[in-house]
Design an enzyme around this catalytic site. Structure first.
Site, PDB file in Angstrom:
ATOM      1  N   LEU A 176      17.078 -20.131 -40.483  1.00  0.00           N
ATOM      2  CA  LEU A 176      17.937 -19.891 -41.636  1.00  0.00           C
ATOM      3  C   LEU A 176      19.043 -20.932 -41.657  1.00  0.00           C
ATOM      4  CD1 LEU A 176      18.442 -15.991 -41.560  1.00  0.00           C
ATOM      5  CD2 LEU A 176      16.928 -17.286 -43.073  1.00  0.00           C
ATOM      6  N   ASP A 177      19.530 -21.258 -42.854  1.00  0.00           N
ATOM      7  CA  ASP A 177      20.694 -22.136 -42.964  1.00  0.00           C
ATOM      8  C   ASP A 177      21.867 -21.522 -42.216  1.00  0.00           C
ATOM      9  OD1 ASP A 177      19.203 -23.726 -44.626  1.00  0.00           O
ATOM     10  OD2 ASP A 177      20.132 -23.002 -46.478  1.00  0.00           O
ATOM     11  N   ARG A 178      22.797 -22.353 -41.845  1.00  0.00           N
ATOM     12  CA  ARG A 178      23.980 -21.915 -41.100  1.00  0.00           C
ATOM     13  C   ARG A 178      24.684 -20.730 -41.764  1.00  0.00           C
ATOM     14  NH1 ARG A 178      27.819 -24.059 -37.548  1.00  0.00           N
ATOM     15  NH2 ARG A 178      29.925 -23.286 -37.922  1.00  0.00           N
ATOM     16  N   THR A 208      23.494 -18.687 -44.129  1.00  0.00           N
ATOM     17  CA  THR A 208      22.612 -17.613 -44.582  1.00  0.00           C
ATOM     18  C   THR A 208      22.471 -16.610 -43.447  1.00  0.00           C
ATOM     19  OG1 THR A 208      21.380 -19.088 -46.050  1.00  0.00           O
ATOM     20  CG2 THR A 208      20.311 -17.030 -45.433  1.00  0.00           C
TER      21      THR A 208
END
Length: 305
Positions: free
Chosen positions: A132-134, A136
């Site tokens: 996951l993105d940082r 998210t």
């Protein structure tokens, strides 16, 4: 770690080919061979032994040596599910999934390594299956050994792992439909090393969404990804003119305490690759999203329908 099967094929087959059919890669076969980890009917053997219907096949996978590049950090993990092969955690916002040169000790992988070390796990290599993105939050799937990682990668390639997201998006002009499949290719932004954009020469990207609830200019949407491009959800909703609340990178303004992108991986579904049991795992909303929704009278625990 030991794995066992009973041969059911009627035709005689070499052990190595039988194991390949079970998802054992050539690289893993080589590692097992180095440690004399093959047996048929409880007798040690080589990979080129023939096996027939009714034979009991077993392999012992050697433990992997720990990567010194991932420093163990003792922080509490929110574990949603764990068995011998899989670990599923709820990642908080503002935490990278893997370490970087700039932040070698500040990532979810560091926390998982700390958990493995403190529990004395023999396999301490971190196999992240879904990132996951940082900023998210939500579900991250981790394979606890290399055989599991290889098996999960196969499930991903065959679209047998599904993830469901929740997002709050700005829709001031009522552009969103009740249900839509966004089919817009995504490429790197030529003016940035970070952002992505919709572009004709980009890679195919499919995002399906359903509007679950409207709160004036903000809508709660359920999202299913059919492809996995970097920043896919954020780029697609920006392209619709409906950026995510709090997503400053893609033009989404903050709102009432939500200062990071309001995007959460809510649910994951898959078949456990070794016992074939169906798994559906859900992650509670992050505090800022749940608090905001609660002020609007929305019960996050009942949003599955």
């Amino acid at each position: 770690m030991r794995f066992e099967w009973v041969v059911t094929e009627k035709e005689t087959k070499l052990l190595k080919f039988f194991l390949r059919d079970q998802g054992v890669s050539r690289k893993l076969l080589s590692a097992i061979k180095t440690h004399n980890g093959f047996s048929v009917n409880d007798l040690p053997c080589f990979a080129n032994q023939a096996v027939v219907s009714g034979d009991r096949v077993a392999i012992v996978i050697p433990d992997e040596e720990s990567h010194e590049t991932v420093v163990p950090v003792n922080r509490p993990l929110e574990i949603l599910y764990e068995d011998r092969d899989l670990l599923v955690v709820n990642k908080p916002r503002a935490l990278a999934t893997i370490p970087s040169r700039q932040n070698p000790e500040s990532s979810l992988a560091n926390w998982i390594k700390g958990y493995y070390v403190s529990n004395g796990y023999k396999d301490q290599v971190i196999h992240i299956v879904t990132r996951l993105d940082r900023d998210t939050s939500g579900i991250v799937l981790i394979a606890k050994h290399r055989f599991s990682h290889h098996s999960c990668d196969r499930l991903l390639r065959e679209s047998l792992i599904t993830k469901e997201y929740r997002a709050l998006v700005w829709d001031r002009d009522n552009r969103l439909r009740d249900h839509e499949l966004i089919d817009l290719p995504i490429a790197r932004d030529k003016d940035s090393i970070i952002t992505r954009c919709v572009a004709e020469d980009g890679k195919k990207a499919l995002t399906e969404y359903w509007v679950m609830k409207s709160f004036g200019p903000i809508k709660l949407v359920k999202i299913h990804l059919h492809t996995g491009r970097t920043h896919q959800i954020r780029v697609h909703f920006k392209a619709l003119g409906c950026p995510l609340v709090g997503d400053s990178l893609y033009g989404g303004a903050k709102n009432d305490g939500i200062d990071k992108q309001a995007l959460h991986c809510r649910k994951i579904s898959l078949i456990q690759p070794f016992n074939q049991q169906p798994l559906t795992i859900k992650a509670p909303y992050p505090r800022d999203m749940s608090d905001w929704l609660m002020t609007k009278g929305y019960d996050c625990s009942k949003d599955e329908d």
